[in-house]
Design an enzyme around this catalytic site. Structure first.
Site, PDB file in Angstrom:
ATOM      1  N   GLY A 246      -1.885 -10.599 -35.562  1.00 50.82           N
ATOM      2  CA  GLY A 246      -0.825 -10.876 -34.593  1.00 50.82           C
ATOM      3  C   GLY A 246      -1.103 -10.048 -33.347  1.00 50.82           C
ATOM      4  N   GLY A 247      -0.100  -9.959 -32.483  1.00 50.20           N
ATOM      5  CA  GLY A 247      -0.286  -9.216 -31.239  1.00 50.20           C
ATOM      6  C   GLY A 247      -0.699  -7.772 -31.466  1.00 50.20           C
TER       7      GLY A 247
ATOM      8  N   GLY B 269      -2.206  -6.300 -34.163  1.00 48.47           N
ATOM      9  CA  GLY B 269      -3.540  -6.158 -34.742  1.00 48.47           C
ATOM     10  C   GLY B 269      -4.633  -6.468 -33.735  1.00 48.47           C
TER      11      GLY B 269
ATOM     12  N   PHE C 268      17.840 -11.010 -20.615  1.00 46.24           N
ATOM     13  CA  PHE C 268      17.876 -10.998 -22.076  1.00 46.24           C
ATOM     14  C   PHE C 268      18.942 -10.008 -22.531  1.00 46.24           C
ATOM     15  CE2 PHE C 268      15.237 -12.788 -25.470  1.00 46.24           C
ATOM     16  CZ  PHE C 268      14.572 -13.778 -24.780  1.00 46.24           C
TER      17      PHE C 268
ATOM     18  N   GLN D   7      17.656  -7.004 -38.562  1.00 46.59           N
ATOM     19  CA  GLN D   7      18.367  -7.729 -37.511  1.00 46.59           C
ATOM     20  C   GLN D   7      18.609  -9.200 -37.854  1.00 46.59           C
ATOM     21  OE1 GLN D   7      16.452  -8.704 -33.423  1.00 46.59           O
ATOM     22  NE2 GLN D   7      18.062  -7.226 -33.034  1.00 46.59           N
TER      23      GLN D   7
ATOM     24  N   HIS E 234      19.466 -12.521 -35.952  1.00 48.16           N
ATOM     25  CA  HIS E 234      19.508 -13.090 -34.606  1.00 48.16           C
ATOM     26  C   HIS E 234      20.714 -14.018 -34.546  1.00 48.16           C
ATOM     27  CE1 HIS E 234      18.433 -15.312 -31.025  1.00 48.16           C
ATOM     28  NE2 HIS E 234      17.379 -14.533 -30.824  1.00 48.16           N
TER      29      HIS E 234
ATOM     30  N   LEU F  42      14.643 -20.543 -35.056  1.00 44.81           N
ATOM     31  CA  LEU F  42      15.203 -19.773 -33.958  1.00 44.81           C
ATOM     32  C   LEU F  42      15.461 -20.594 -32.707  1.00 44.81           C
ATOM     33  CD1 LEU F  42      15.887 -16.728 -33.498  1.00 44.81           C
ATOM     34  CD2 LEU F  42      13.882 -16.707 -32.025  1.00 44.81           C
TER      35      LEU F  42
ATOM     36  N   GLU G 161      16.962 -16.362 -27.519  1.00 51.16           N
ATOM     37  CA  GLU G 161      17.981 -15.755 -26.659  1.00 51.16           C
ATOM     38  C   GLU G 161      17.763 -16.155 -25.195  1.00 51.16           C
ATOM     39  OE1 GLU G 161      18.997 -11.700 -27.973  1.00 51.16           O
ATOM     40  OE2 GLU G 161      18.646 -11.146 -25.897  1.00 51.16           O
TER      41      GLU G 161
ATOM     42  N   ARG H 203      22.099  -8.067 -29.938  1.00 53.62           N
ATOM     43  CA  ARG H 203      22.180  -9.075 -30.991  1.00 53.62           C
ATOM     44  C   ARG H 203      23.136  -8.724 -32.127  1.00 53.62           C
ATOM     45  NH1 ARG H 203      15.740 -10.543 -31.078  1.00 53.62           N
ATOM     46  NH2 ARG H 203      15.855 -11.705 -29.138  1.00 53.62           N
TER      47      ARG H 203
ATOM     48  N   HIS I 292      16.042 -12.087 -38.932  1.00 50.60           N
ATOM     49  CA  HIS I 292      15.045 -12.210 -37.882  1.00 50.60           C
ATOM     50  C   HIS I 292      14.028 -11.081 -37.812  1.00 50.60           C
ATOM     51  CE1 HIS I 292      13.445 -13.606 -34.088  1.00 50.60           C
ATOM     52  NE2 HIS I 292      13.787 -12.493 -33.465  1.00 50.60           N
TER      53      HIS I 292
ATOM     54  N   GLU J 155       5.501  -5.032 -36.002  1.00 52.74           N
ATOM     55  CA  GLU J 155       6.774  -5.124 -36.724  1.00 52.74           C
ATOM     56  C   GLU J 155       6.751  -4.395 -38.060  1.00 52.74           C
ATOM     57  OE1 GLU J 155       8.628  -8.981 -36.754  1.00 52.74           O
ATOM     58  OE2 GLU J 155      10.102  -8.353 -38.244  1.00 52.74           O
TER      59      GLU J 155
ATOM     60  N   ARG K 225      17.164  -3.781 -32.523  1.00 54.62           N
ATOM     61  CA  ARG K 225      16.171  -4.001 -31.469  1.00 54.62           C
ATOM     62  C   ARG K 225      16.735  -4.891 -30.376  1.00 54.62           C
ATOM     63  NH1 ARG K 225      12.627  -8.159 -30.284  1.00 54.62           N
ATOM     64  NH2 ARG K 225      12.802  -9.264 -32.267  1.00 54.62           N
TER      65      ARG K 225
ATOM     66  N   LEU L 294       7.614  -7.820 -28.724  1.00 56.29           N
ATOM     67  CA  LEU L 294       6.296  -8.160 -28.167  1.00 56.29           C
ATOM     68  C   LEU L 294       5.756  -6.968 -27.382  1.00 56.29           C
ATOM     69  CD1 LEU L 294       6.825 -11.877 -27.037  1.00 56.29           C
ATOM     70  CD2 LEU L 294       5.600 -11.037 -29.051  1.00 56.29           C
TER      71      LEU L 294
HETATM   72  C1  FAD Z   1      10.687 -17.320 -34.108  1.00 58.90           C
HETATM   73  C2  FAD Z   1      10.504 -15.945 -33.526  1.00 58.90           C
HETATM   74  C3  FAD Z   1      10.643 -15.749 -32.171  1.00 58.90           C
HETATM   75  C4  FAD Z   1      10.474 -14.470 -31.621  1.00 58.90           C
HETATM   76  N1  FAD Z   1      10.603 -14.307 -30.269  1.00 58.90           N
HETATM   77  C5  FAD Z   1      10.372 -13.076 -29.733  1.00 58.90           C
HETATM   78  C6  FAD Z   1      10.403 -12.884 -28.322  1.00 58.90           C
HETATM   79  O1  FAD Z   1      10.604 -13.796 -27.546  1.00 58.90           O
HETATM   80  N2  FAD Z   1      10.192 -11.635 -27.844  1.00 58.90           N
HETATM   81  C7  FAD Z   1       9.951 -10.578 -28.667  1.00 58.90           C
HETATM   82  O2  FAD Z   1       9.752  -9.470 -28.172  1.00 58.90           O
HETATM   83  N3  FAD Z   1       9.898 -10.744 -30.011  1.00 58.90           N
HETATM   84  C8  FAD Z   1      10.091 -11.962 -30.562  1.00 58.90           C
HETATM   85  N4  FAD Z   1      10.019 -12.116 -31.913  1.00 58.90           N
HETATM   86  C9  FAD Z   1       9.577 -10.996 -32.747  1.00 58.90           C
HETATM   87  C10 FAD Z   1       8.069 -10.840 -32.626  1.00 58.90           C
HETATM   88  O3  FAD Z   1       7.484 -12.076 -32.398  1.00 58.90           O
HETATM   89  C11 FAD Z   1       7.451 -10.236 -33.888  1.00 58.90           C
HETATM   90  O4  FAD Z   1       8.124  -9.061 -34.223  1.00 58.90           O
HETATM   91  C12 FAD Z   1       5.989  -9.914 -33.630  1.00 58.90           C
HETATM   92  O5  FAD Z   1       5.311 -11.043 -33.150  1.00 58.90           O
HETATM   93  C13 FAD Z   1       5.272  -9.384 -34.861  1.00 58.90           C
HETATM   94  O6  FAD Z   1       3.912  -9.208 -34.502  1.00 58.90           O
HETATM   95  P1  FAD Z   1       2.896  -8.429 -35.423  1.00 58.90           P
HETATM   96  O7  FAD Z   1       1.623  -8.326 -34.670  1.00 58.90           O
HETATM   97  O8  FAD Z   1       3.522  -7.175 -35.902  1.00 58.90           O
HETATM   98  O9  FAD Z   1       2.728  -9.364 -36.697  1.00 58.90           O
HETATM   99  P2  FAD Z   1       2.532 -10.964 -36.849  1.00 58.90           P
HETATM  100  O10 FAD Z   1       2.328 -11.650 -35.584  1.00 58.90           O
HETATM  101  O11 FAD Z   1       3.622 -11.425 -37.750  1.00 58.90           O
HETATM  102  O12 FAD Z   1       1.164 -11.050 -37.612  1.00 58.90           O
HETATM  103  C14 FAD Z   1       1.000 -10.534 -38.930  1.00 58.90           C
HETATM  104  C15 FAD Z   1      -0.449 -10.651 -39.283  1.00 58.90           C
HETATM  105  O13 FAD Z   1      -0.697  -9.965 -40.494  1.00 58.90           O
HETATM  106  C16 FAD Z   1      -1.488 -10.777 -41.332  1.00 58.90           C
HETATM  107  N5  FAD Z   1      -1.181 -10.370 -42.713  1.00 58.90           N
HETATM  108  C17 FAD Z   1       0.020 -10.181 -43.275  1.00 58.90           C
HETATM  109  N6  FAD Z   1      -0.124  -9.785 -44.550  1.00 58.90           N
HETATM  110  C18 FAD Z   1      -1.453  -9.721 -44.788  1.00 58.90           C
HETATM  111  C19 FAD Z   1      -2.248  -9.376 -45.910  1.00 58.90           C
HETATM  112  N7  FAD Z   1      -1.701  -9.043 -47.080  1.00 58.90           N
HETATM  113  N8  FAD Z   1      -3.585  -9.438 -45.802  1.00 58.90           N
HETATM  114  C20 FAD Z   1      -4.174  -9.814 -44.630  1.00 58.90           C
HETATM  115  N9  FAD Z   1      -3.471 -10.142 -43.532  1.00 58.90           N
HETATM  116  C21 FAD Z   1      -2.129 -10.092 -43.616  1.00 58.90           C
HETATM  117  C22 FAD Z   1      -1.107 -12.195 -41.004  1.00 58.90           C
HETATM  118  O14 FAD Z   1      -2.144 -13.082 -41.339  1.00 58.90           O
HETATM  119  C23 FAD Z   1      -0.931 -12.082 -39.483  1.00 58.90           C
HETATM  120  O15 FAD Z   1      -2.169 -12.225 -38.856  1.00 58.90           O
HETATM  121  C24 FAD Z   1      10.178 -13.381 -32.472  1.00 58.90           C
HETATM  122  C25 FAD Z   1      10.037 -13.588 -33.830  1.00 58.90           C
HETATM  123  C26 FAD Z   1      10.225 -14.847 -34.367  1.00 58.90           C
HETATM  124  C27 FAD Z   1      10.099 -14.999 -35.848  1.00 58.90           C
END
Ligand code: FAD
Length: 577
Positions: free
Chosen positions: A12-13, A15, A114, A234, A236, A246, A249, A280, A350, A381, A392, A398
């Site tokens: 994700g973002g 990593g 927001f 949280q 939402h 979702l 917001e 929220r 959420h 996260e 939050r 993000l």
């Molecule tokens: C629908 C939605 C809308 C959102 N909108 C916003 C927004 O507008 N603004 C904002 O600030 N936040 C928003 N959020 C929150 C935000 O998007 C998330 O908190 C954030 O993207 C999480 O990013 P991350 O990099 O921590 O993990 P993620 O993007 O969730 O990525 C997790 C990664 O870990 C990997 N992974 C997990 N477990 C394992 C494992 N056991 N082995 C190997 N790989 C694994 C997955 O493959 C994935 O690549 C939103 C969330 C949702 C659900």
């Protein structure tokens, strides 16, 4: 067996940003159980905050204050200062790397309102969220993935991490299952970073993707690392009724209004200054309070009654240019065009404020004294820095990914220069091998699906928006019973290739462990703060509870310890909006 300097778990973002930085100075691999651009970051809609001041006057200090107040003063304030000061450069870095933000007429990055983001310490809402229509996360993910490919980061796609390799207080690598073959792989590494995202799948109604099962925190918990502030989850305010998908917001940021069955803009009564753009936790409680009082749209007072989010006055043009995906979701899942009719909404699980405790360099800490676990990092996260405290603010997640993902990656880059290469053998996979062998030994056992269903309905009903001791005790007991049943669970599919059944049952154990920790930590905290709202302890109690919780999973029970909150900038005050 593989050997790297740095292994990042999650694409994700958080990593990917960490990988870009760590990859400059070390041999780096990214493991992801999903194909990278399917990570939940790609679902983020509304925006990413930074006090650029492009549209209205703004300052990082106001942003930091809003973050602290939004988090009901459980935020570590120096961390919030870093988050908001580094935000500005982080946005320009993303822009320089190719992210197509929406623009103002003058060609600057556009910004919108927001919840909880204000001008001059709470005077009025401010335009602080940078965005790319309602696909901001998608654009972040695409941009960072392309950069990682360009910089030749090694990717192991569809590798699911199941365990850490530890030598005392030092992390030496991890163990993963390759989905395609079912083989176990051991990755020896000087540094491991967890960026595995959230765990909304604990709950029945959630905005989270199926893969959000909290694998990183659960693996850490089983290896003796505490989890911080897990009682704060949280909800939402605006998920699609009954589905939880979702509705960003950003709809309210662009001017959308919540209304009850009388057509009343009820947020006027709950938050006279910020109205629909209150934080929220406050809006989610307001919706539930209206519904319980028989002011939901049906008016029967039942828990699944709902309210309306009215965006019809925004007009087709704004909806099409700024909220195109949301418009599409409403048409697809509800048969409603938001240009003509209100959207039926209810709160949806959420975001995890709690997670793996880290310092501001992303290093995992294992106790109240800040003792570092050498070579282990977390960001995004799944981590708890803590910049979100008890609640939050929208668009701060993000930002958290980018700022703290980058900081962790940079720290790893220097740490691995002096760390010794670990020497580990095949026995490092012993625990994982035993677990998988038992799950696939072909004996009859209960199916995981029913345990999952019971866990999700229990958590939703008993550890939701409003909480009380009796319900939470029920939840602890129920989850304990489900964990006992899990011991006999067997996968139906005992094959090796693409065995998603096996991987889901491994995820189920992670969710069960995190549900237990969440329910136990919530039962333990005898006050109401941010998203943790107790009917039996209605006030915030700074004398006794202005402290972070650290929950240790010890066999079948949870031990709770505490650590102080950094309130070095703004002394806690009552929270009104
Ligand atoms: C629908 C939605 C809308 C959102 N909108 C916003 C927004 O507008 N603004 C904002 O600030 N936040 C928003 N959020 C929150 C935000 O998007 C998330 O908190 C954030 O993207 C999480 O990013 P991350 O990099 O921590 O993990 P993620 O993007 O969730 O990525 C997790 C990664 O870990 C990997 N992974 C997990 N477990 C394992 C494992 N056991 N082995 C190997 N790989 C694994 C997955 O493959 C994935 O690549 C939103 C969330 C949702 C659900």
């Amino acid at each position: 067996m593989h050997q790297f300097d740095t292994v990042i778990v999650g694409s994700g973002g958080a990593g990917l940003y960490a990988a870009l930085e760590a990859g400059k100075h070390s041999k780096t691999a990214v493991l992801s159980k999903l194909y990278p651009i399917r990570s939940h970051t790609g679902a983020a809609q509304g925006g990413i905050s930074a006090a650029l001041g492009n549209v209205e006057e703004d300052q990082p200090e106001w942003h930091a204050f809003d973050t602290v107040k939004g988090g009901d003063y459980l935020v570590d304030q120096q961390a919030a200062k870093i988050l908001t000061e580094e935000a500005v450069q982080a946005i320009y870095d993303l822009e320089n790397r190719g992210l197509p933000f929406n623009r103002t007429a003058e060609g600057r990055i556009d910004q919108r309102r927001f919840g909880g983001h204000t001008r001059n310490f709470g005077e009025a809402p401010v335009k602080r969220a940078c965005y790319a229509a309602d696909r901001t996360g998608h654009m972040i993910l695409q941009t960072l993935y392309q950069q990682c490919i360009k910089h030749k980061v090694a990717f192991y796609d569809e590798f699911q991490v199941v365990d850490l390799v530890m030598d005392g207080d030092t992390c030496q690598g991890l163990v993963a299952v390759a989905l395609a073959t079912g083989d176990l792989h051991i990755f020896a590494a000087k540094a491991v970073l967890f960026a595995t995202g959230g765990f909304g799948r604990m709950f029945k109604i959630t905005s989270n993707a199926y893969a959000n099962t909290g694998d990183g925190p659960a693996v850490c918990a089983r290896r003796g690392i505490p989890l911080e502030d897990m009682e704060f989850f949280q909800f939402h305010p605006t998920g699609i009724k009954g589905l939880g998908i979702l509705i960003s917001e950003a709809v309210r940021g662009e001017g959308g209004i919540l209304r009850n069955r009388d057509g009343e803009r009820f947020m006027e009564r709950y938050s006279p200054t910020l109205l629909d753009l209150a934080p929220r936790d406050i809006v989610a409680r307001a919706i539930l309070t209206e519904v319980r009082a028989g002011k939901g749209i049906r008016g029967d007072g039942k828990i699944d009654d709902y309210v309306h989010l009215d965006a019809s006055h925004l007009g087709k043009k704004t909806l099409a240019s700024k909220l195109p995906d949301i418009t599409g979701f409403c048409k697809t899942y509800l048969g409603v065009d938001p240009a003509n009719a209100p959207i039926p909404v209810l709160p949806t699980a959420h975001y995890a404020m709690g997670g793996i405790p880290t310092d501001v360099q992303g290093r995992v800490v294992r106790d109240d004294k800040g003792t570092i676990v050498n070579g282990l990092y977390a960001a995004g996260e799944c981590a708890c820095v803590s910049v979100h405290g008890a609640n939050r603010l929208g668009t701060n997640s993000l930002l958290d990914l980018v700022v703290f993902g980058r900081r962790a990656g940079q720290h790893i880059g220097s740490y691995v220069q002096q760390a010794a290469a670990p020497a580990i053998g095949p026995d490092a996979a012993e625990f994982a091998r035993g677990w998988i062998a038992r799950l696939t030994d072909g004996q009859a056992g209960p199916h995981g699906g029913r345990i999952m269903e019971k866990m999700q309905t229990t958590m939703m009903a008993k550890v939701g928006i409003y909480r009380n001791a009796a319900d939470m005790q029920d939840a602890v007991d129920a989850v304990q019973a489900l964990r006992a049943q899990y011991r006999d669970v067997r996968v139906q599919d005992t094959g090796r290739r693409f065995n998603t059944d096996l991987l889901e049952i491994i995820e189920l154990r992670n969710l069960l462990d995190l549900s237990l920790i969440t329910a136990a930590a919530a039962l333990n905290r005898q006050e109401s703060r941010g998203a943790h709202s107790r009917e039996d302890f209605t006030g915030r109690d700074d004398d006794n509870w202005l402290k972070h919780s650290l929950a240790y999973l010890e066999g079948d029970s949870v031990r709770i310890d505490y650590k102080p909150v950094d309130t070095s900038i703004w002394p806690p005050k009552p929270r009104t909006y």
